[in-house]
Design an enzyme around this catalytic site. Structure first.
Site, PDB file in Angstrom:
ATOM      1  N   GLY A  15      -7.643 -15.806   5.415  1.00 20.36           N
ATOM      2  CA  GLY A  15      -7.951 -14.387   5.527  1.00 20.36           C
ATOM      3  C   GLY A  15      -9.007 -13.932   4.539  1.00 20.36           C
ATOM      4  N   GLY A  17     -11.248 -15.698   2.792  1.00 23.63           N
ATOM      5  CA  GLY A  17     -12.529 -16.358   3.000  1.00 23.63           C
ATOM      6  C   GLY A  17     -13.281 -15.794   4.195  1.00 23.63           C
ATOM      7  N   PHE A 116       9.540  -2.052   4.414  1.00 22.77           N
ATOM      8  CA  PHE A 116       9.451  -3.350   3.767  1.00 22.77           C
ATOM      9  C   PHE A 116       9.936  -3.219   2.337  1.00 22.77           C
ATOM     10  CE2 PHE A 116       7.645  -7.585   4.340  1.00 22.77           C
ATOM     11  CZ  PHE A 116       7.584  -7.650   5.713  1.00 22.77           C
ATOM     12  N   GLN A 248       6.474 -16.404  -6.872  1.00 23.93           N
ATOM     13  CA  GLN A 248       7.455 -15.659  -6.085  1.00 23.93           C
ATOM     14  C   GLN A 248       8.293 -16.592  -5.212  1.00 23.93           C
ATOM     15  OE1 GLN A 248       6.374 -12.787  -2.630  1.00 23.93           O
ATOM     16  NE2 GLN A 248       7.189 -11.551  -4.297  1.00 23.93           N
ATOM     17  N   HIS A 250      10.566 -16.335  -2.112  1.00 23.78           N
ATOM     18  CA  HIS A 250      10.914 -15.413  -1.037  1.00 23.78           C
ATOM     19  C   HIS A 250      12.397 -15.573  -0.741  1.00 23.78           C
ATOM     20  CE1 HIS A 250      11.082 -13.408   2.818  1.00 23.78           C
ATOM     21  NE2 HIS A 250       9.835 -13.010   2.676  1.00 23.78           N
ATOM     22  N   LEU A 260       9.863 -19.777   6.360  1.00 24.67           N
ATOM     23  CA  LEU A 260       9.954 -18.348   6.086  1.00 24.67           C
ATOM     24  C   LEU A 260      10.582 -17.554   7.232  1.00 24.67           C
ATOM     25  CD1 LEU A 260       9.010 -16.033   4.169  1.00 24.67           C
ATOM     26  CD2 LEU A 260       6.923 -15.954   5.529  1.00 24.67           C
ATOM     27  N   GLU A 263      10.738 -10.729   5.671  1.00 20.96           N
ATOM     28  CA  GLU A 263      11.444  -9.570   5.151  1.00 20.96           C
ATOM     29  C   GLU A 263      11.550  -8.477   6.217  1.00 20.96           C
ATOM     30  OE1 GLU A 263       9.879  -8.985   1.240  1.00 20.96           O
ATOM     31  OE2 GLU A 263      10.121  -6.827   1.414  1.00 20.96           O
ATOM     32  N   ARG A 294      11.339  -8.678  -3.821  1.00 18.80           N
ATOM     33  CA  ARG A 294      11.770 -10.054  -3.568  1.00 18.80           C
ATOM     34  C   ARG A 294      12.379 -10.746  -4.777  1.00 18.80           C
ATOM     35  NH1 ARG A 294       6.526 -11.662   0.134  1.00 18.80           N
ATOM     36  NH2 ARG A 294       7.258 -10.579   2.000  1.00 18.80           N
ATOM     37  N   HIS A 361       7.102 -19.229  -2.513  1.00 21.67           N
ATOM     38  CA  HIS A 361       6.324 -18.528  -1.506  1.00 21.67           C
ATOM     39  C   HIS A 361       4.918 -18.159  -1.940  1.00 21.67           C
ATOM     40  CE1 HIS A 361       5.775 -16.138   2.053  1.00 21.67           C
ATOM     41  NE2 HIS A 361       5.627 -15.013   1.390  1.00 21.67           N
ATOM     42  N   ARG A 402       4.900  -9.826  -6.490  1.00 19.05           N
ATOM     43  CA  ARG A 402       4.163  -9.166  -5.412  1.00 19.05           C
ATOM     44  C   ARG A 402       5.113  -8.503  -4.423  1.00 19.05           C
ATOM     45  NH1 ARG A 402       3.159 -10.500  -0.373  1.00 19.05           N
ATOM     46  NH2 ARG A 402       3.516 -12.748  -0.446  1.00 19.05           N
TER      47      ARG A 402
END
Lengths: 610, 252
Positions: A15, A17, A116, A248, A250, A260, A263, A294, A361, A402
């Site tokens: 994303g 790049g 979220f 992090q 998750h 994964l 969330e 998280r 994560h 995050r």
């Protein structure tokens, strides 16, 4: 050897790049070098959404989003950067929609939004609908949309090229560079997987967008290819890494597999339960319960398991309960993750709760940058022509933890910013001369690995690394556990020097590249653990059982870790006696820690309660 | 503190014990020989292991030269489409227990694209077809200052085809594509569908014109291989039929 010359070279086609490429290729001759086909990048695995205070479904504004981001990161966030993130979020989402991204829609046809973790109205009053989403495949849609627009704009890609070195005009690992002196990034060296050929890319500006390093852990949501390449290359070339102790976990990885489960499952009403069926998050975060950030949820889950309330035959996971949700609602909003539960565990989420446990994560830390995306070589000075964006970078908008949906946002906001800044810089800059043989380090490294006749297997060393990181540097850490991890890593670094590959060929030699990637992983694990040993407090994703409280008086600073020659000084910039002063010696180099101030604007650190 | 689902402990997946499995893999390395050969490997597998786990076991413990692509390992990146017991699947989404591990499981590269090494094929021709159908939103006039509106009903019309991960399982399962590499193939048509049926897009007639070519949608023989092969459950053949119908009903 082949050589190329581009104004801007972007390393990585996820994303960040590709978002950068869409900006820079309009203004400057741009190449994107990626070790994967762009659509294979791990941005595509992101599920739940992208935060932006559009206020499409309820009252919201960017200031609340900024506050949540700062509080979510346990106040280690640079608040000027968080404000940019939250403000520019709105335009970033609209950019994607105009590029064609198929967001879910409200009945009126606007971009729909959902709840979220950690995103609240009015500074923590209640959960707010801020995540813009496309079912539970938002990352997939972002990756596809960005690639589609790269096709539209005819962006030039070098696919399945591994960047294995960064070239600068000063050797930052050994030279003393004065404050304000110019240091330039001049190119990268890449390895073409298909042919085994070495390519040199000379560039005026280089953007690192290489993603994370989740494979230092065994249980992870990350792809096999997330081996910290960009972080390790910068670090080896003498650049600092910032806040690497903050990783992090998750909360909801499929138990035992780490895959994964978004969330968004909890955003849509899913509930975490222990073996007694209790909704335990009510005890840990009474206001927003399952939608706490998280780090808090992951710790709470691990604590339930530790105190004997885990589910399953070994009592080693908790349960994500969706059974009270309408199957039609699940199908509309969470189709992919429920399919993962069916495919990989044979669980039917309509009727059975899903076994989940925290999974490694996201790296909050990384290559330090300023808000333009320029890479810092210390607390203040930039490397001219070098930029970083996305998970490889540390701006720092995520601080020590995050918030969910802020990473898809980060790659778009700071991908765009770095792409623009790099192109702008390239317009006025000129090419800098490369060293006589810029490939020498890479060629030596590859030849040595390929030619070593008989040695230990790469996979055995990698497994040992991942095992010790899961055991000793995961959700709960102590000085003892971290020192055990470091002792293991030292041993593995030694074993790595005698490892060998079986595939000695030139063509598509993934055996060789896995070996090189393991070298990156070892370096990243090492710096992660050293930084974690030094930080004797608990904050965000870094929880020290021997120091369970946050210590703002002494640790409200970013960690800056440098790799230096053994003979260099033990004091790095930002050295604080007794707090940011840790040094670890290894064979042939040492890791020296310093610090960098946290930028505080409008929010005073408070106790973090949800 | 890591949850484990090792075979030693019963797993929540239904307590499938460990077992041995043989993979019969199509090997090809042009640095060694121009001929492709079959090679058998027997590995120990656990209840929830996938084909990808078995391939990794072989590569990591037995033969490092075994070559295949993989990345995310849970069916979203599209790297590891291969022909498993004669059917195109993703190695990371195919559980060993579901493909009859009592007999050797054959693993080959997907068909119709040049083999580079072992299970790796050259994906360039596949992506070239994809790029030809203009896989991006085409609009005219000024950009709106906020988002373009789209009703949930309009959004639903192309939802299925947005799921494509470009793994090539569909295209390389198509008998027409096997015999005629010029055929656009199902994946390119699926991605054209994704835009033709997007109410915001204005490039539908251009795409339909491209697909009206002799190598376009009319070559589809409706064998449904593509639909069966799609690891994302996209109704590929239905999408192709909808594009055909649009060609007949829309004037361009």
């Amino acid at each position: 050897m082949q050589t190329h010359q581009y104004d801007v070279v972007i390393v990585g086609a996820g994303g960040a790049g590709m978002r950068a490429a869409l900006e820079s290729s309009k203004e400057a001759r741009t190449a994107v070098i990626s070790k994967l086909y762009p659509t294979r990048s791990h941005t595509g695995a992101a599920q739940g959404g992208m935060a932006a205070a559009l206020a499409n479904v309820e009252d919201d504004n960017w200031e609340w989003h900024t506050f949540d981001t700062v509080k979510g990161g346990d106040y280690l966030v640079d608040q000027d950067a968080a404000e940019i993130l939250a403000k520019e979020a709105i335009e970033s989402v609209l950019d994607l929609e105009r590029m064609g991204l198929p967001f879910n829609r409200t009945p009126e046809g606007k971009i729909d939004q959902r709840r979220f973790g950690g995103h609240t109205r009015d500074h923590g009053q209640s959960a707010v609908r801020r995540a813009c989403y496309a079912a539970d495949r938002t990352g997939h849609m972002i990756l596809q949309t960005l690639y589609q627009n790269c096709v539209k704009q005819d962006v030039e890609f070098f696919n399945e090229f591994y960047v294995l070195d960064l070239i600068t005009d000063h050797d930052l690992t050994t030279e003393e560079i004065a404050d304000g002196e110019e240091v330039n990034a001049t190119g990268v060296v890449a390895y073409d997987l298909a042919t085994g050929e070495i390519h040199v890319f000379q560039a005026k500006a280089i953007i690192f967008a290489t993603g994370g390093a989740g494979k230092i852990f065994k249980t992870t949501s990350n792809a096999h290819t997330l081996t910290g390449d960009g972080m390790a290359l910068a670090y080896r070339r003498g650049l600092p890494l910032e806040d690497m102790e903050f990783f992090q976990f998750h909360p909801t990885g499929l138990a035992g597999l780490g895959i994964l489960l978004s969330e968004a499952a909890r955003g849509e009403g899913g509930i975490l339960r222990n073996s007694e069926g209790e909704r335990f998050m009510e005890r840990y975060a009474p206001t927003i319960k399952d939608l706490a950030p998280r780090d808090i949820v992951a710790r709470s889950m691990a604590n339930e398991v530790r105190e004997g309330r885990g589910a399953g035959p070994n009592k080693d996971y908790v349960l994500l309960d969706l059974t009270h949700l309408e199957p039609a609602h699940i199908d509309a909003k969470l189709p992919d993750i429920t399919e993962f539960a069916r495919t990989y565990l044979g669980i039917e989420p309509y009727t059975e709760p899903v076994p989940v446990y925290p999974t490694a994560h996201y790296a909050m830390g990384g290559v330090p940058t300023n808000i333009k995306g320029e890479v810092l070589r210390d607390g203040v000075n930039v490397v001219k022509g070098l930029y970083a964006a996305g998970e490889v970078a540390c701006v720092s908008v995520h601080g020590s933890n995050r918030l969910g949906t802020n990473s898809l946002l980060d790659i778009n906001v700071f991908g765009k910013r770095s792409g623009r800044a790099a192109a702008e810089y390239a317009k006025t800059a000129s090419f800098h001369e490369l060293p006589e043989d810029p490939t020498v380090r890479v060629v030596e490294q590859l030849d040595e690995m390929r030619n070593r006749p008989d040695g230990e297997r790469i996979a055995d060393i990698r497994k040992a690394l991942q095992d010790t990181m899961d055991l000793n540097a995961q959700v709960f850490r102590t000085g003892d556990s971290l020192n055990a991890a470091l002792a293991d890593i030292r041993e593995l670094q030694k074993r790595y020097r005698n490892a060998s590959v079986q595939d000695k060929g030139k063509l598509f030699n993934t055996d060789l590249l896995e070996a090189i990637e393991l070298g990156f992983l070892l370096d990243i694990a090492e710096v992660t653990v050293v930084a974690a040993i030094n930080r004797k407090e608990s904050r965000g994703g870094h929880y020290r059982e021997d120091f369970p409280n946050r210590d703002d008086a002494n640790y409200m600073l970013h960690t800056m870790a440098y790799r230096r020659p053994t003979a260099a000084s033990d004091q790095a910039e930002g050295h604080v006696e007794g707090y940011f002063d840790h040094v670890e010696e290894f064979d042939g180099y040492k890791v020296v820690l310093g610090s960098k101030p946290v930028v505080q604007t409008r929010y005073e650190p408070m106790e973090r309660k949800y | 503190m890591t949850a484990t689902l090792e075979a030693a402990a019963p797993s929540p997946a239904g307590e499938i014990p460990s077992f041995t499995v043989t993979l019969r893999i199509r090997r090809f390395n042009p640095e060694v020989s121009e001929e492709a050969t079959w090679e058998d490997f027997t590995v120990e597998a656990h209840g929830t292991d996938r084909i990808l786990d078995a391939l990794h076991k072989i590569k990591w413990d037995e033969d490092g030269s075994l070559t295949f692509r993989r990345s995310c390992a849970h069916g979203v990146c599209g790297s590891d489409a291969m022909r498993i017991n004669g059917r195109n699947r993703l190695a990371c989404k195919t559980l060993l227990k579901d493909v009859n591990p009592d007999k050797p499981i054959t693993v080959e590269p997907i068909k119709g694209l040049p083999v580079v090494k072992d299970l790796v094929v050259d994906m360039e021709p596949f992506f070239a077809s994809y790029r030809e159908i203009m896989p991006f939103l085409i609009t005219s006039g000024n950009e709106p200052s906020k988002e373009r509106y789209q009703s949930p009903e309009d959004r639903a019309k192309f939802d299925d085809t947005t799921k494509c991960i470009l793994c090539a399982a569909c295209t390389s399962s198509c008998p027409v594509f096997w015999t005629d590499g010029q055929y656009f193939g199902p994946a390119a048509i699926v991605n054209a569908h994704r835009f033709i049926f997007d109410s915001r897009d204005e490039g539908g007639s251009q795409r339909l014109e491209i697909l009206n070519d002799k190598e376009g949608v009319w070559r589809c023989r409706t064998t449904f291989n593509c639909t069966e092969a799609c690891p994302r459950g996209i109704e590929v053949t239905k999408a192709i039929q909808e594009v055909k119908r649009a060609m007949i009903t829309r004037a361009f």
